[in-house]
Write an enzyme that holds these catalytic residues in place. Sequence first.
Site, PDB file in Angstrom:
ATOM      1  N   ASP A 275      -9.701  -5.600   6.180  1.00 47.51           N
ATOM      2  CA  ASP A 275     -10.389  -6.736   6.796  1.00 47.51           C
ATOM      3  C   ASP A 275      -9.424  -7.855   7.212  1.00 47.51           C
ATOM      4  OD1 ASP A 275     -10.148  -6.807   3.896  1.00 47.51           O
ATOM      5  OD2 ASP A 275     -11.117  -8.768   3.993  1.00 47.51           O
TER       6      ASP A 275
ATOM      7  N   ARG B 236      -1.326   5.674   4.469  1.00 48.24           N
ATOM      8  CA  ARG B 236      -2.017   4.435   4.820  1.00 48.24           C
ATOM      9  C   ARG B 236      -1.148   3.508   5.666  1.00 48.24           C
ATOM     10  NH1 ARG B 236      -6.764   3.553   2.642  1.00 48.24           N
ATOM     11  NH2 ARG B 236      -6.604   1.425   3.359  1.00 48.24           N
TER      12      ARG B 236
ATOM     13  N   ARG C 188      -8.899   0.057  -0.452  1.00 47.46           N
ATOM     14  CA  ARG C 188      -7.818  -0.666   0.236  1.00 47.46           C
ATOM     15  C   ARG C 188      -8.319  -1.083   1.615  1.00 47.46           C
ATOM     16  NH1 ARG C 188      -2.289   2.520  -0.784  1.00 47.46           N
ATOM     17  NH2 ARG C 188      -1.375   0.632   0.080  1.00 47.46           N
TER      18      ARG C 188
ATOM     19  N   CYS D 277      -8.562   5.817  -0.981  1.00 46.69           N
ATOM     20  CA  CYS D 277      -7.226   5.882  -1.582  1.00 46.69           C
ATOM     21  C   CYS D 277      -7.382   5.991  -3.082  1.00 46.69           C
ATOM     22  CB  CYS D 277      -6.449   4.631  -1.222  1.00 46.69           C
ATOM     23  SG  CYS D 277      -4.811   4.605  -1.921  1.00 46.69           S
TER      24      CYS D 277
ATOM     25  N   LYS E 278      11.512   2.338   1.132  1.00 40.04           N
ATOM     26  CA  LYS E 278      10.398   2.987   1.847  1.00 40.04           C
ATOM     27  C   LYS E 278       9.485   1.935   2.481  1.00 40.04           C
ATOM     28  CE  LYS E 278       6.507   4.298  -0.465  1.00 40.04           C
ATOM     29  NZ  LYS E 278       5.261   3.788   0.132  1.00 40.04           N
ATOM     30  N   ASN E 279       9.147   0.921   1.709  1.00 38.88           N
ATOM     31  CA  ASN E 279       8.149  -0.035   2.206  1.00 38.88           C
ATOM     32  C   ASN E 279       8.720  -1.036   3.210  1.00 38.88           C
ATOM     33  OD1 ASN E 279       6.268   1.313   0.755  1.00 38.88           O
ATOM     34  ND2 ASN E 279       6.122  -0.172  -0.912  1.00 38.88           N
TER      35      ASN E 279
ATOM     36  N   ARG F 126       6.921  11.636  -1.147  1.00 42.40           N
ATOM     37  CA  ARG F 126       6.564  10.603  -0.172  1.00 42.40           C
ATOM     38  C   ARG F 126       7.470   9.393  -0.325  1.00 42.40           C
ATOM     39  NH1 ARG F 126       1.468   8.310  -1.329  1.00 42.40           N
ATOM     40  NH2 ARG F 126       2.424   6.834   0.081  1.00 42.40           N
TER      41      ARG F 126
ATOM     42  N   ASP G  52       3.636  -1.694  -8.105  1.00 44.20           N
ATOM     43  CA  ASP G  52       4.240  -0.376  -7.901  1.00 44.20           C
ATOM     44  C   ASP G  52       5.118   0.057  -9.080  1.00 44.20           C
ATOM     45  OD1 ASP G  52       2.960  -0.252  -5.480  1.00 44.20           O
ATOM     46  OD2 ASP G  52       4.703  -0.833  -4.302  1.00 44.20           O
TER      47      ASP G  52
ATOM     48  N   ILE H 123      -3.451  -6.581  -8.631  1.00 40.60           N
ATOM     49  CA  ILE H 123      -3.389  -6.265  -7.195  1.00 40.60           C
ATOM     50  C   ILE H 123      -4.371  -5.146  -6.851  1.00 40.60           C
ATOM     51  CG2 ILE H 123      -1.887  -5.622  -5.256  1.00 40.60           C
ATOM     52  CD1 ILE H 123      -1.078  -8.273  -6.553  1.00 40.60           C
TER      53      ILE H 123
HETATM   54  N1  EPU Z   1      -6.333  -6.374   0.747  1.00 42.39           N
HETATM   55  C1  EPU Z   1      -7.552  -6.824   1.199  1.00 42.39           C
HETATM   56  N2  EPU Z   1      -7.776  -6.797   2.552  1.00 42.39           N
HETATM   57  C2  EPU Z   1      -6.837  -6.372   3.445  1.00 42.39           C
HETATM   58  C3  EPU Z   1      -5.592  -5.921   2.969  1.00 42.39           C
HETATM   59  C4  EPU Z   1      -5.381  -5.948   1.601  1.00 42.39           C
HETATM   60  O1  EPU Z   1      -8.430  -7.243   0.423  1.00 42.39           O
HETATM   61  O2  EPU Z   1      -7.116  -6.388   4.657  1.00 42.39           O
HETATM   62  C5  EPU Z   1      -6.083  -6.381  -0.699  1.00 42.39           C
HETATM   63  C6  EPU Z   1      -5.749  -4.985  -1.231  1.00 42.39           C
HETATM   64  O3  EPU Z   1      -6.906  -4.228  -1.483  1.00 42.39           O
HETATM   65  C7  EPU Z   1      -4.951  -5.331  -2.475  1.00 42.39           C
HETATM   66  C8  EPU Z   1      -4.190  -6.592  -2.059  1.00 42.39           C
HETATM   67  O4  EPU Z   1      -4.922  -7.135  -0.955  1.00 42.39           O
HETATM   68  O5  EPU Z   1      -5.839  -5.657  -3.509  1.00 42.39           O
HETATM   69  C9  EPU Z   1      -2.747  -6.371  -1.643  1.00 42.39           C
HETATM   70  O6  EPU Z   1      -2.685  -5.324  -0.680  1.00 42.39           O
HETATM   71  P1  EPU Z   1      -1.545  -5.269   0.440  1.00 42.39           P
HETATM   72  O7  EPU Z   1      -2.182  -5.366   1.775  1.00 42.39           O
HETATM   73  O8  EPU Z   1      -0.481  -6.247   0.103  1.00 42.39           O
HETATM   74  O9  EPU Z   1      -1.005  -3.787   0.242  1.00 42.39           O
HETATM   75  P2  EPU Z   1      -0.471  -2.821   1.360  1.00 42.39           P
HETATM   76  O10 EPU Z   1       0.227  -3.563   2.422  1.00 42.39           O
HETATM   77  O11 EPU Z   1      -1.542  -1.878   1.746  1.00 42.39           O
HETATM   78  C10 EPU Z   1       1.898  -2.516   0.282  1.00 42.39           C
HETATM   79  C11 EPU Z   1       2.704  -1.368  -0.229  1.00 42.39           C
HETATM   80  C12 EPU Z   1       2.092  -0.844  -1.504  1.00 42.39           C
HETATM   81  C13 EPU Z   1       2.067  -1.965  -2.528  1.00 42.39           C
HETATM   82  C14 EPU Z   1       1.307  -3.181  -1.957  1.00 42.39           C
HETATM   83  C15 EPU Z   1       1.329  -4.379  -2.883  1.00 42.39           C
HETATM   84  C16 EPU Z   1       3.630  -0.415   1.768  1.00 42.39           C
HETATM   85  C17 EPU Z   1       3.704   0.711   2.718  1.00 42.39           C
HETATM   86  N3  EPU Z   1       2.751  -0.326   0.787  1.00 42.39           N
HETATM   87  O12 EPU Z   1       0.594  -1.991   0.527  1.00 42.39           O
HETATM   88  O13 EPU Z   1       2.952   0.191  -1.966  1.00 42.39           O
HETATM   89  O14 EPU Z   1       1.454  -1.527  -3.714  1.00 42.39           O
HETATM   90  O15 EPU Z   1       1.885  -3.562  -0.698  1.00 42.39           O
HETATM   91  O16 EPU Z   1       2.628  -4.776  -3.099  1.00 42.39           O
HETATM   92  O17 EPU Z   1       4.386  -1.359   1.867  1.00 42.39           O
HETATM   93  C18 EPU Z   1       3.539   2.204  -2.969  1.00 42.39           C
HETATM   94  O18 EPU Z   1       4.659   2.082  -2.443  1.00 42.39           O
HETATM   95  O19 EPU Z   1       3.292   3.069  -3.856  1.00 42.39           O
HETATM   96  C19 EPU Z   1       2.458   1.314  -2.567  1.00 42.39           C
HETATM   97  C20 EPU Z   1       1.178   1.544  -2.808  1.00 42.39           C
END
Ligand code: EPU
Length: 422
Positions: free
Chosen positions: A125, A93, A122, A117, A22-23, A400, A308, A330
């Site tokens: 920035d 998201r 989340r 969320c 999925k991701n 999902r 996850d 995380i």
């Molecule tokens: N973060 C920031 N600022 C940003 C972006 C992220 O502070 O601009 C923080 C987040 O709040 C978090 C950390 O950085 O504390 C990591 O977040 P990341 O951006 O890596 O997460 P994401 O890209 O929003 C993806 C997966 C998530 C998974 C995370 C971590 C997808 C679609 N989603 O989310 O998957 O938990 O990486 O590995 O790829 C799930 O599948 O259930 C899921 C939540």
Amino acid sequence: MDKFVIWGGERLRGEAEVSGSKNSVLPILAAAILGETPSVIRKAPWLRDVDTMLMILEATGVTTKRSFDGDVTIDPSTLENCEAPYELVRKMRSSIYVLGALLGRLGKAVVSLPGGCVIGPRPIDLHIKGLSQLGATIEKHHGYLIVEAKKLKGARIFLGGPFGSSVGATVNVMLGAVKAEGETIIESAACEPEVADVVNFLTKMGAKITGAGTPTLVIEGQKALHGAEHEVIPDRIEAGTFMIAAAATGGDVTVLGAEPRHLEAVTAKLKDAGAEVSIGDKRIRVQASDARRATDLTTLAYPGFPTDLQAQFMTMMCVTPGVSRIVEKIYPDRFMHVGELTRLGADITMDTNSALVRGVNGLSGAPVMASDLRASAALIIAGLVAEGETLIHRIYHIDRGYMDIESKLARLGAKIRRLKSD
Ligand code: EPU
């Protein structure tokens, strides 16, 4: 709303086939609009989040076609609109991936800001910081992000945040940078296999990127990209969920089609917890032993233990003798499952971002409420080990991200049934 009813107590046995990730598929579908010609994405899982991404792409004028065998064709030649509307973005998201893709393709993106969320704050920035360093102007108006650049220019961008690297920000900046003029270097890039999969797809589209899977990505921007064919990697979180379910139920399950290299942290932790894990070519067998042991766990960015799978592993620790400490690094607030596990008889004490789990002799079935995708998976595992009947409400979350989960579990011997809403 559909519900699952589970009659616990069966040991899972047999083979489970893993679907495409999925991701991986979500950013790859968004990336496909950077091409001038159609792309074909193979092994796209049949999931609600994939439907949502296809609807967002169609809202921008892109033509999409999906076949039952998992192929999705994206024809971006009809792309005309740079807006991703609130009604669709609010469902998922990862809609935010169209930000970088539309910017890279059209020089402008208008994307509804993702809201709150359930797994905690989340922020985006880092996405904004990275895209603005590529030369984009960014404004917020009436709940929308408006990102625009006459010309994107390569830059040196540090993407580390308070919780380490960001998968989403790394991908979004990369989607802009592949079309920018000159070289972009992303430092503190996310190393997750899903990011490397996006790099592989972009490379097939004509992008020049080195460093996939490492914290430094070097991207040489190109004037134009073309469509490509790509098969997404297997879903390591789905595979890990089956591995943990096997160990938790005292079973013996072989997960087929998985990539063992992507699951080393999970394999190591299951072994620490007393399970036997044997690795073959694209297959992982988990055999539970009678000597399950309490184990401490900290979630970290890849190659650390994935957030996850935290909820699923915690569920197993709930019925494992001894005291296990689980630390979430995380998403410090990702503990919505704790209250529901407690309803089933688990003994868990929370302290900010860590949970102390004291193993109990067994859980007892009860009605529970799924709060997010991975919490739903954890409650399914809890239902499988609990004595009696567990009714899980709000399972639309599981649809999902887990394809055919009830039939895959039923083939392993689980007694699980979906109750359709009227
Ligand atoms: N973060 C920031 N600022 C940003 C972006 C992220 O502070 O601009 C923080 C987040 O709040 C978090 C950390 O950085 O504390 C990591 O977040 P990341 O951006 O890596 O997460 P994401 O890209 O929003 C993806 C997966 C998530 C998974 C995370 C971590 C997808 C679609 N989603 O989310 O998957 O938990 O990486 O590995 O790829 C799930 O599948 O259930 C899921 C939540």
